[in-house]
Design an enzyme around this catalytic site. Structure first.
Site, PDB file in Angstrom:
ATOM      1  N   ASN A   7      27.227  43.824  45.412  1.00  0.00           N
ATOM      2  CA  ASN A   7      28.591  43.479  44.930  1.00  0.00           C
ATOM      3  C   ASN A   7      29.440  44.082  45.953  1.00  0.00           C
ATOM      4  O   ASN A   7      29.598  45.441  45.516  1.00  0.00           O
ATOM      5  CB  ASN A   7      28.798  43.635  43.305  1.00  0.00           C
ATOM      6  CG  ASN A   7      30.059  43.065  43.004  1.00  0.00           C
ATOM      7  OD1 ASN A   7      30.853  42.562  43.841  1.00  0.00           O
ATOM      8  ND2 ASN A   7      30.215  43.336  41.737  1.00  0.00           N
ATOM      9  N   ARG A  86      26.950  38.767  45.149  1.00  0.00           N
ATOM     10  CA  ARG A  86      27.845  38.389  44.234  1.00  0.00           C
ATOM     11  C   ARG A  86      29.109  37.906  45.272  1.00  0.00           C
ATOM     12  O   ARG A  86      29.723  38.205  46.134  1.00  0.00           O
ATOM     13  CB  ARG A  86      28.471  39.173  43.321  1.00  0.00           C
ATOM     14  CG  ARG A  86      29.499  38.667  42.527  1.00  0.00           C
ATOM     15  CD  ARG A  86      29.982  39.851  41.333  1.00  0.00           C
ATOM     16  NE  ARG A  86      31.117  39.157  40.648  1.00  0.00           N
ATOM     17  CZ  ARG A  86      32.278  39.743  40.491  1.00  0.00           C
ATOM     18  NH1 ARG A  86      32.339  40.733  41.166  1.00  0.00           N
ATOM     19  NH2 ARG A  86      33.095  39.106  39.663  1.00  0.00           N
ATOM     20  N   HIS A 174      34.317  35.193  36.326  1.00  0.00           N
ATOM     21  CA  HIS A 174      33.378  35.898  35.610  1.00  0.00           C
ATOM     22  C   HIS A 174      32.455  35.014  34.967  1.00  0.00           C
ATOM     23  O   HIS A 174      31.557  35.147  34.225  1.00  0.00           O
ATOM     24  CB  HIS A 174      34.036  36.481  34.214  1.00  0.00           C
ATOM     25  CG  HIS A 174      35.300  37.265  34.397  1.00  0.00           C
ATOM     26  ND1 HIS A 174      36.437  37.022  33.621  1.00  0.00           N
ATOM     27  CD2 HIS A 174      35.353  38.419  35.155  1.00  0.00           C
ATOM     28  CE1 HIS A 174      37.219  38.184  34.113  1.00  0.00           C
ATOM     29  NE2 HIS A 174      36.533  38.649  35.090  1.00  0.00           N
ATOM     30  N   ARG A 233      47.271  41.775  34.525  1.00  0.00           N
ATOM     31  CA  ARG A 233      47.630  40.636  34.723  1.00  0.00           C
ATOM     32  C   ARG A 233      48.280  39.908  33.617  1.00  0.00           C
ATOM     33  O   ARG A 233      47.840  40.111  32.540  1.00  0.00           O
ATOM     34  CB  ARG A 233      46.482  39.690  35.349  1.00  0.00           C
ATOM     35  CG  ARG A 233      45.910  40.061  36.433  1.00  0.00           C
ATOM     36  CD  ARG A 233      44.663  39.338  36.937  1.00  0.00           C
ATOM     37  NE  ARG A 233      43.751  40.130  37.729  1.00  0.00           N
ATOM     38  CZ  ARG A 233      42.445  39.883  37.564  1.00  0.00           C
ATOM     39  NH1 ARG A 233      41.982  38.667  36.962  1.00  0.00           N
ATOM     40  NH2 ARG A 233      41.513  40.718  38.252  1.00  0.00           N
ATOM     41  N   GLU A 376      25.869  41.612  34.987  1.00  0.00           N
ATOM     42  CA  GLU A 376      25.970  40.557  36.105  1.00  0.00           C
ATOM     43  C   GLU A 376      24.877  41.022  37.492  1.00  0.00           C
ATOM     44  O   GLU A 376      24.201  39.967  37.925  1.00  0.00           O
ATOM     45  CB  GLU A 376      27.339  40.697  36.670  1.00  0.00           C
ATOM     46  CG  GLU A 376      28.176  40.307  35.624  1.00  0.00           C
ATOM     47  CD  GLU A 376      29.915  40.631  36.191  1.00  0.00           C
ATOM     48  OE1 GLU A 376      30.110  41.754  35.934  1.00  0.00           O
ATOM     49  OE2 GLU A 376      30.547  39.744  36.608  1.00  0.00           O
TER      50      GLU A 376
END
Ligand code: AMP
Length: 390
Positions: A7, A86, A174, A233, A376
């Site tokens: 990743n 990823r 996600h 955010r 993940e």
């Protein structure tokens, strides 16, 4: 078969080496502060601080670690048969795990404009891994792919058609995490046909309606700022605010982007993007922190209501990622006063979900409430392995 998962971020590179299909983790680590004066490399218990000029340097260090006879991990680089990467944005081009070719790399490049912070770093990771492990099959797993099943009625915006043709639509993010925890939830329910809401609550956060194993709707959209309130955010806001900031207040578009991405969310509401600090402050009576938590949980509730209405019911609600897995406070606030929706949790189980195999629903709850740690990296390893072994 050994599968390396990578990743790659702009200045970091996380990795895990798995023995597949046993799903055994052999090595787990990361390289940080790549390109800075002093970098940090960590693999299992081994830690070193030294300059890591490039991603290539980091992967070379990893290979040294793997080949070191003392660590007894591999005897030759060729033992690593697959490298799974990823990749954040697959646009509408990539809907499944994809073997990386020159053409695929070109397409990932074309998507730079949709994910300027992530896709360039992901491509760097791919190119570097190809150099270091030339014999391995390189596979890309896209964070947007799981959401490609979202029907048009949920992924199209009500704006003129030419923008849709240009690729402006909901993509969602996600996806690797939502896919992993939804599959785990279905295993616990003992069925594949189910109605789930998966809540990935980390520094970034999103909610997904997963219907019969497929993403049906999700809270992030064209980009990752939309939907739930996040660490820094804003989540959903009225578009007119952006024009007001630009036209009346004189901010540049880059400044507005920075404000909504990096200076909003919990940071703006409570002065921190670390939920632990906010919970502590709220406990001590800090009003801002208390309001921030209420707004945070409230935003999640709105999506739960929305998705239950869309799917005409719910079998399980799933909490995952840093906050979802660890904050009993947020889980309680989100599920409080939801008995009308058939959701109620056991406060003891909520304090210690692991002890109850992640099932925190109480006996009267019609809807199962699960806490499922996301993984993940394992999902990437599985999908890459399945693609190559097929
Ligand atoms: P992630 O992006 O998945 O690593 O999640 C990061 C978020 O998880 C941060 O807001 C952390 O404050 C939050 N987090 C991690 N551990 C805990 C904890 N024990 N209690 C509450 N929040 C936590």
């Amino acid at each position: 078969m050994k599968v390396l998962v990578i990743n790659s971020g702009s200045s970091s590179l996380k990795f895990q080496l798995f023995e597949m299909p046993q799903e055994k983790v052999l090595v787990k680590g990361l390289a940080e502060r790549i390109g800075e004066k002093i970098g940090k490399f960590k693999a299992n218990d081994f830690v070193v601080e030294k300059p890591l000029a490039t991603h290539k340097k980091a992967l070379e260090l990893l290979t040294e670690y793997l080949l070191n006879p003392e660590n007894k991990i591999i005897d030759s680089k060729e033992e690593i048969k697959i490298v799974g990467h990823r990749v954040v944005h697959g646009g509408n081009k990539f809907v499944e795990p994809t073997l990386i070719t020159a053409e695929v790399k070109e397409k990932i490049k074309e998507l730079f404009s949709l994910a300027p912070l992530h896709n360039p770093a992901n491509l760097t990771g791919i190119i570097t891994a190809e150099e270091i492990f030339p014999k391995a099959k390189q596979v890309a797993i896209f964070d947007t792919a799981f959401h490609q099943s979202i029907p048009v009625k949920n992924h199209k915006y009500a704006i003129p058609e030419k923008f849709y043709e240009e690729g402006i639509r909901k993509y969602g993010f996600h996806g690797i995490s939502h896919q992993y925890v939804s599959r785990e939830a279905n295993k616990r329910l003992g069925k594949e046909k189910s109605r789930l809401i998966t809540l990935h609550l980390g520094n970034g956060a999103s909610a997904t309606a997963v219907w019969n194993g497929k993403s049906y709707d999700t809270s992030m959209g064209f980009g990752p700022m939309n939907g739930l309130i996040m660490g820094t955010r804003s989540g959903d806001i009225d578009q007119s605010i952006i024009f007001y900031m630009l036209d009346k207040m004189g901010y540049s578009s880059a400044e507005v982007q920075n404000i909504l991405n990096k200076k909003s969310g919990m940071m703006a509401l409570a002065g921190s993007n670390d939920l632990r600090d906010i919970e502590t402050a709220a406990e001590k009576g800090d009003e801002k922190a208390r309001l921030a938590l209420e707004m945070y949980a409230g935003a999640i509730k709105k999506y739960i209501g929305n998705y239950i209405a869309q799917m005409n019911g719910l079998d399980a609600l799933v909490f995952t990622a840093g906050i979802g897995e660890n904050s009993d406070v947020v889980r309680k606030m989100v599920t409080d006063d939801m008995n009308y929706m058939g959701i109620s949790i056991d406060s003891n189980k909520n304090k210690n979900p692991q002890k109850y195999n992640g099932d925190i629903s109480d006996a009267s709850s019609q809807v199962k409430v699960f806490v499922i740690p996301t993984n993940e990296e394992l999902e990437i390893a599985k999908q890459s392995y399945n693609l190559v072994a097929k």
